[in-house]
Design a protein around this motif. Structure first.
Motif, mmCIF file in Angstrom:
data_model
loop_
_atom_site.group_PDB
_atom_site.id
_atom_site.type_symbol
_atom_site.label_atom_id
_atom_site.label_comp_id
_atom_site.label_asym_id
_atom_site.label_seq_id
_atom_site.Cartn_x
_atom_site.Cartn_y
_atom_site.Cartn_z
ATOM 1 N N VAL A 198 0.874 -1.176 0.000
ATOM 2 C CA VAL A 198 0.000 0.000 0.000
ATOM 3 C C VAL A 198 0.909 1.225 0.000
ATOM 4 C CG1 VAL A 198 -1.729 1.326 1.273
ATOM 5 C CG2 VAL A 198 -1.823 -1.187 1.268
ATOM 6 N N LEU A 199 0.719 2.095 -0.975
ATOM 7 C CA LEU A 199 1.472 3.343 -1.070
ATOM 8 C C LEU A 199 0.525 4.488 -0.737
ATOM 9 C CD1 LEU A 199 3.910 5.149 -2.010
ATOM 10 C CD2 LEU A 199 2.925 4.996 -4.319
ATOM 11 N N PHE A 200 0.888 5.304 0.249
ATOM 12 C CA PHE A 200 -0.013 6.379 0.656
ATOM 13 C C PHE A 200 0.779 7.526 1.274
ATOM 14 C CE2 PHE A 200 0.998 4.397 4.544
ATOM 15 C CZ PHE A 200 0.700 5.280 5.576
ATOM 16 N N GLU A 201 0.140 8.691 1.342
ATOM 17 C CA GLU A 201 0.682 9.856 2.042
ATOM 18 C C GLU A 201 -0.013 9.965 3.396
ATOM 19 O OE1 GLU A 201 0.742 13.304 -1.084
ATOM 20 O OE2 GLU A 201 -0.642 11.710 -1.706
ATOM 21 N N PRO A 202 0.735 10.067 4.495
ATOM 22 C CA PRO A 202 0.093 10.224 5.808
ATOM 23 C C PRO A 202 -0.774 11.479 5.880
ATOM 24 C CG PRO A 202 2.396 9.641 6.070
ATOM 25 C CD PRO A 202 2.199 9.935 4.617
ATOM 26 N N ILE A 203 -0.392 12.520 5.161
ATOM 27 C CA ILE A 203 -1.220 13.696 4.921
ATOM 28 C C ILE A 203 -1.071 14.023 3.440
ATOM 29 C CG2 ILE A 203 -1.555 16.158 5.374
ATOM 30 C CD1 ILE A 203 -0.520 15.716 8.191
ATOM 31 N N GLN A 204 -2.182 14.199 2.746
ATOM 32 C CA GLN A 204 -2.110 14.479 1.310
ATOM 33 C C GLN A 204 -1.905 15.979 1.094
ATOM 34 O OE1 GLN A 204 -5.593 12.739 -0.604
ATOM 35 N NE2 GLN A 204 -4.418 10.900 -1.063
ATOM 36 N N GLY A 205 -0.739 16.345 0.559
ATOM 37 C CA GLY A 205 -0.401 17.748 0.392
ATOM 38 C C GLY A 205 -1.025 18.395 -0.819
ATOM 39 N N GLY A 228 0.273 -9.407 5.303
ATOM 40 C CA GLY A 228 1.634 -9.682 4.839
ATOM 41 C C GLY A 228 2.044 -8.862 3.638
ATOM 42 N N ILE A 229 1.676 -7.564 3.646
ATOM 43 C CA ILE A 229 2.053 -6.666 2.553
ATOM 44 C C ILE A 229 2.799 -5.466 3.130
ATOM 45 C CG2 ILE A 229 0.161 -7.398 1.072
ATOM 46 C CD1 ILE A 229 -1.379 -4.935 1.875
ATOM 47 N N LEU A 230 3.482 -4.741 2.274
ATOM 48 C CA LEU A 230 4.315 -3.629 2.726
ATOM 49 C C LEU A 230 3.502 -2.347 2.875
ATOM 50 C CD1 LEU A 230 7.480 -4.120 0.468
ATOM 51 C CD2 LEU A 230 7.109 -4.950 2.806
ATOM 52 N N MET A 231 3.750 -1.655 3.944
ATOM 53 C CA MET A 231 3.193 -0.324 4.175
ATOM 54 C C MET A 231 4.257 0.687 3.764
ATOM 55 S SD MET A 231 1.988 1.331 7.808
ATOM 56 C CE MET A 231 1.260 2.954 7.941
ATOM 57 N N ILE A 232 3.984 1.428 2.674
ATOM 58 C CA ILE A 232 4.942 2.398 2.143
ATOM 59 C C ILE A 232 4.402 3.801 2.394
ATOM 60 C CG2 ILE A 232 6.203 3.191 0.118
ATOM 61 C CD1 ILE A 232 5.749 0.468 -1.160
ATOM 62 N N ALA A 233 5.087 4.558 3.234
ATOM 63 C CA ALA A 233 4.655 5.912 3.574
ATOM 64 C C ALA A 233 5.465 6.925 2.774
ATOM 65 C CB ALA A 233 4.818 6.158 5.064
#
Length: 408
Positions: A198-205, A228-233
């Protein structure tokens, strides 16, 4: 551009017209030309001083021309600036060690720009999915969020929900699916056996400084762990002190599997980015499988290590927390017929204009006339993200100018 030049100086008009004639029109900058800067202030070629409350979209967290960063850069400029990764240099190991310590991770892959770092993280996630999770070849999927902004490469705009970003550039690479930002249930429902990250922004700029609901970051962490998946911040804008903690994920005591960093990592002096993870993830990248001529160069590493040193004092995170509370308190007092909502965290705010107000671009042009540099995020939001070195009285003055600009 030319329609907005009526009130600018002759020198500014000449430079803007030259740029308009000779450079691609991929930006529509405000009609100002800057020649120097120090701290939170810049000077235009018209001799006017402007307060910068955009800070290079968070690339200038430490302000313009910070003395410590300039000192380190000047020292390194006189020693060594580039070797390529064909050879090792004496600043590389220290930078990787320093940044890994800040992130509480074991391994660092340096790049240059934020978009490069996101692309690197996607390659890393797919490779990890095939080698560690054992997803069948060419079937790896990454879940993204609506409203995202991760950069402008072909892959990244392919899963953007902004028509300006994606229209006219297809076809796009497959392997991505988007879910509503801030909706943990939608995220979990989208996971399949082929999902690797999962690719996400902790706050969407870019979306307007959108803060997700409380508990969302922790929920994403839990979902990624259970499946069992990667958390991509993607902390390119939100990280390195901007929100009042070192990382925006820290607000919910969450540690992602992969950090994507950039902007402020270069201290406002040069592009520096990195992907940071533990060896359980990073081990899948081997010689020849990814690289960059300038990534991790000696000058970048010297500056990046100094950025880490400055953040490890906690001074800048504290300033962001305290001044951010003050900023948001002032912004919340703006008239409701001018501002419908103020979002954000720390020294980062999205000021949502009320219905019937002029566009955010028009308000930013009015701010420019009042010697404050800000930028619109889409049509209805003004972004406020001053350098973390800004002073309280400067924030007060900036909000006073904003109130005047909103009033017309």
């Amino acid at each position: 551009m030319k329609d907005g030049l009526a009130s600018v100086s002759d020198a500014t008009r000449v430079e803007l017209n030259r740029a308009d004639e000779h450079s691609a029109h991929n930006y529509a900058p405000l009609p100002v030309v800057i020649e120097s800067g120090a701290g939170s202030w810049v000077k235009g070629i018209d001799g006017v001083d402007y307060l910068d409350v955009l800070a290079g979209y968070s690339a200038l967290n430490f302000g313009h021309a910070h003395p410590s960063l300039l000192r380190v850069a000047r020292e390194q400029l006189g020693r060594l600036t580039l070797t390529s990764r064909a050879f090792q240099h004496d600043r590389f190991a220290s930078f990787c060690e320093d940044l890994g310590r800040l992130c509480r991770k074991e391994a660092v892959l340096p790049m240059n720009t934020g978009a490069e770092a996101v692309e690197t993280a996607l390659k890393l996630a797919r490779k990890w999915g095939y080698e560690v999770k054992k997803v069948p070849a060419d079937r790896a999927e990454v879940i993204t969020c609506t409203g995202n902004f991760h950069g402008r490469t072909i892959a990244l705009v392919g899963f953007s929900s902004d028509p300006d970003a994606y229209t006219g550039f297809g076809p796009y690479p497959p392997g991505f699916r988007s879910v509503r930002y801030g909706d943990a249930e939608a995220l979990e429902s989208a996971i399949t056996d082929d999902t690797v990250a999962v690719l996400f922004e902790p706050i969407q700029g870019e979306a307007g400084v959108l803060v997700p609901p409380d508990g969302y970051l922790a929920a994403v962490r839990d979902i990624c762990t259970r499946h069992g998946i990667l958390m991509i911040a993607d902390e390119i804008q939100s990280g390195l002190g901007r929100t009042g903690d070192t990382f925006a994920c820290d607000h919910e005591d969450v540690t992602p599997d992969v950090y994507v960093l950039g902007k402020a990592l270069g201290g406002g002096l040069m592009p520096v980015s990195a992907v940071v993870a533990d060896w359980s993830v990073m081990k899948v990248i081997r010689p020849g499988q990814h690289g960059s001529t300038f990534g991790g160069n000696p000058l970048a590493c010297a500056v990046g290590s100094e950025v880490v040193r400055m953040l490890e004092t906690g001074e800048y995170q504290q300033r962001s927390r305290e001044l951010g509370d003050y900023l948001h308190g002032m912004l919340s007092q703006l008239p409701v017929d001018h501002v419908s909502e103020v979002r954000g965290r720390g020294l980062w705010a999205g000021v949502q204009l009320a219905d019937g107000m002029p566009s955010a671009r028009v308000v930013c042009e009015r701010l420019l006339a009042r010697r404050v540099l800000a930028k619109d995020a889409h049509e209805g939001t003004i972004r406020i993200a001053p350098p973390l070195v800004i002073e309280r009285d400067e924030l007060t003055w900036a909000v006073e100018q904003l109130a005047g600009a909103l009033a017309g």
